[in-house]
Motif scaffolding. Sequence first.
Motif, PDB file in Angstrom:
ATOM      1  N   ARG A  45       1.578  12.482 -35.901  1.00  0.00           N
ATOM      2  CA  ARG A  45       2.727  11.760 -35.349  1.00  0.00           C
ATOM      3  C   ARG A  45       3.324  10.933 -36.483  1.00  0.00           C
ATOM      4  O   ARG A  45       2.671  10.054 -37.026  1.00  0.00           O
ATOM      5  N   CYS A  86      -1.498  17.764 -30.388  1.00  0.00           N
ATOM      6  CA  CYS A  86      -0.719  16.965 -31.329  1.00  0.00           C
ATOM      7  C   CYS A  86      -1.639  16.572 -32.479  1.00  0.00           C
ATOM      8  O   CYS A  86      -2.626  15.872 -32.280  1.00  0.00           O
ATOM      9  N   GLU A 135       9.282  10.738 -25.774  1.00  0.00           N
ATOM     10  CA  GLU A 135       8.045  11.248 -26.379  1.00  0.00           C
ATOM     11  C   GLU A 135       6.967  11.466 -25.318  1.00  0.00           C
ATOM     12  O   GLU A 135       6.249  12.464 -25.337  1.00  0.00           O
ATOM     13  N   LEU A 176       6.754  15.064 -34.615  1.00  0.00           N
ATOM     14  CA  LEU A 176       5.413  15.339 -34.109  1.00  0.00           C
ATOM     15  C   LEU A 176       5.011  16.722 -34.594  1.00  0.00           C
ATOM     16  O   LEU A 176       5.824  17.648 -34.562  1.00  0.00           O
ATOM     17  N   ARG A 218      11.569  10.765 -34.272  1.00  0.00           N
ATOM     18  CA  ARG A 218      10.166  10.826 -34.682  1.00  0.00           C
ATOM     19  C   ARG A 218       9.758  12.277 -34.757  1.00  0.00           C
ATOM     20  O   ARG A 218      10.137  13.078 -33.918  1.00  0.00           O
TER      21      ARG A 218
END
Length: 130
Positions: free
Chosen positions: A102, A99, A79, A121, A119
């Motif tokens: 998240r 970003c 990440e 984003l 994950r």
Amino acid sequence: DIATQQAVKTMRTPFALLQPLESTSDPEHDDNPNYVQLNILVRILVMVPGDAVGENPLLGANKTGGATKSEGKGLFEVEQEVHDAIGAVNGAESIILQCRQRGAVSSAYLDNQTWVAWRDLQFEVMGTYI
């Protein structure tokens, strides 16, 4: 989802899947059709074998080939590399990526002491088509 399942079966990890989301033409003034705001979903996925409890895909393990190899890196390391790459693109191109969201870390046990972790984003991209 189906894309993630197929990617786990066929791709080397770590990897990132990109999914374009909604876009808006000149969201601020609505007078320049070449200026666009686009949202992109980036799913980062890692899989590190040899772990009975799921710690390796988060923190990394079994690293080989020095610091430049990606095999064995954990989700948090990958990440950070994504954010570093976004920063380089922001400086080199005339677009802005931020970003905006998240997601939580998710994980699943596959088999033979292999865990997969991912994950999502969400990035907002501002730039021009030209």
